[in-house]
Enzyme design. Sequence first.
Site, short mmCIF file in Angstrom:
data_model
loop_
_atom_site.label_atom_id
_atom_site.label_comp_id
_atom_site.label_asym_id
_atom_site.label_seq_id
_atom_site.Cartn_x
_atom_site.Cartn_y
_atom_site.Cartn_z
N TRP A 164 4.29 2.44 3.03
CA TRP A 164 4.58 3.79 3.56
C TRP A 164 4.84 3.74 5.05
O TRP A 164 5.73 4.42 5.57
CB TRP A 164 3.44 4.75 3.23
CG TRP A 164 3.31 4.97 1.75
CD1 TRP A 164 2.24 4.64 0.96
CD2 TRP A 164 4.30 5.51 0.86
NE1 TRP A 164 2.50 4.96 -0.34
CE2 TRP A 164 3.74 5.49 -0.44
CE3 TRP A 164 5.59 6.00 1.04
CZ2 TRP A 164 4.44 5.95 -1.56
CZ3 TRP A 164 6.29 6.47 -0.08
CH2 TRP A 164 5.71 6.43 -1.36
N ASP A 168 -0.21 9.47 9.34
CA ASP A 168 0.05 9.79 7.93
C ASP A 168 -1.27 9.65 7.19
O ASP A 168 -1.76 8.55 7.00
CB ASP A 168 1.11 8.82 7.38
CG ASP A 168 1.38 9.01 5.88
OD1 ASP A 168 0.72 9.88 5.26
OD2 ASP A 168 2.23 8.29 5.34
N LYS A 197 -2.32 14.03 -3.26
CA LYS A 197 -3.34 12.98 -3.39
C LYS A 197 -4.76 13.47 -3.16
O LYS A 197 -5.67 12.89 -3.70
CB LYS A 197 -3.01 11.81 -2.49
CG LYS A 197 -1.87 11.02 -3.12
CD LYS A 197 -1.26 10.01 -2.22
CE LYS A 197 0.01 9.48 -2.84
NZ LYS A 197 1.06 9.24 -1.86
C1 LIG Z 1 2.21 8.84 -1.38
C2 LIG Z 1 2.34 8.57 0.05
C3 LIG Z 1 3.49 8.92 0.77
C4 LIG Z 1 4.69 9.56 0.14
O1 LIG Z 1 4.44 10.86 -0.13
P1 LIG Z 1 5.58 11.84 -0.74
O2 LIG Z 1 4.89 13.16 -0.67
O3 LIG Z 1 5.85 11.36 -2.13
O4 LIG Z 1 6.78 11.75 0.11
C5 LIG Z 1 3.50 8.66 2.12
N1 LIG Z 1 2.47 8.08 2.74
C6 LIG Z 1 1.35 7.70 2.08
C7 LIG Z 1 0.24 7.07 2.82
C8 LIG Z 1 1.26 7.93 0.71
O5 LIG Z 1 0.16 7.57 0.04
#
Ligand SMILES: *Cc1c(COP(=O)(O)O)cnc(C)c1O
Length: 365
Positions: free
Chosen positions: A102, A169, A193
């Site tokens: 990511w 993030d 998540k």
């Molecule tokens: C799942 C995830 C993403 C991507 O998220 P989307 O909402 O599908 O774009 C980005 N960063 C991390 C750390 C993730 O776990």
Amino acid sequence: MKKHNYSAGPCILPQEVFEKSAQAVLNFNNSGLSILEISHRSKDFVAVMDEARALVLELLGLEGKGYQALFLQGGASLEFLMVPNNLMKVNGKAAYLDTGTWANNAIKEAKLFGETLIVASSKEENYSHIPKEFTIPVDADYFHCTSNNTIFGTQMKSFPKTNVPVVCDMSSDIFSRSLDFSQFDLIYAGAQKNMGAAGTTLVVVKEEILGKSGRAIPSILDYEKHIKAESMYNTPAVFAVYTCLLTLQWLKNQGGIPTIEKINEAKAALLYNEIDRNPLFIGTANVEDRSNMNATFLLVNPEHQETFDKMWKEAGISGLPGHRSVGGYRASMYNALPLESVQVLVDVMKKLEEVIINQSQIAQQ
Ligand SMILES: *Cc1c(COP(=O)(O)O)cnc(C)c1O
């Protein structure tokens, strides 16, 4: 029967969130209307958005500190480019920590906007640890990191002290542990998540860092426009935002982040102790960087896979296979996963050990 859901995302949410959101689809607030058919500008939905935004700041301890919470769309993946679009100056540069897939995707997008410096990377070791020795240039427009690496099962336990704005993030560990959230200037997280249904992305931003890039920013990508419109610049993902509100209310009723953090630590300790104790299993992430959200592990002997897979499926476990770039298994233990579910997995791991020992004793006779 309800499964023990270890899916990495979308993932388990509190049962009461499933029930209340299902009810709201049929009859929202006893209005005789579904949440899916009312205006996002209606009093009832504006109240949902306002409360969700306020609860985010309350739970993170960021009330009255110059932050705004937004519920946007496009996933964390759109934030990969909204961040540089809003924060990277023309002819400026950004600093990134490369800790996994990511982080890499975020770097790829930032490169479209300007000089993107990778201050450190653990790519050579298949991202099994978090690099700790690195310098952030004092003239960087911002520093970007990924607090929890969902795929590789590593988690940052501390964050660098720096004078440049820190962007993080937190898609896979937001609201899971206590941190001084005021050390971050911008936090983003896809909802699916730890927070709610897929379709909305939480952005928490300190207002004072905005409006300085000197770039043209398309309206829908402009954080300032979203703030001005109180997160209703365009039609928000109403249902996803509502599920976030319900999850945040649930979290607050549990006692907030400090309470859930203790439970998350107990779940992670239970599983990692078994991974370390059981000779059939091995963890893939460096011990000091292990994630409390996503535990990645392998079978020492891949020949045991068929037996193990059959056993955990029979125990009602779902979503355990690892990401293809790591293989093996990944147990995602998000906030809503109960300790009992982790005990079920640990019991299966212990049972596998018994089965294998018995088999080898029979073979020796
Ligand atoms: C799942 C995830 C993403 C991507 O998220 P989307 O909402 O599908 O774009 C980005 N960063 C991390 C750390 C993730 O776990």
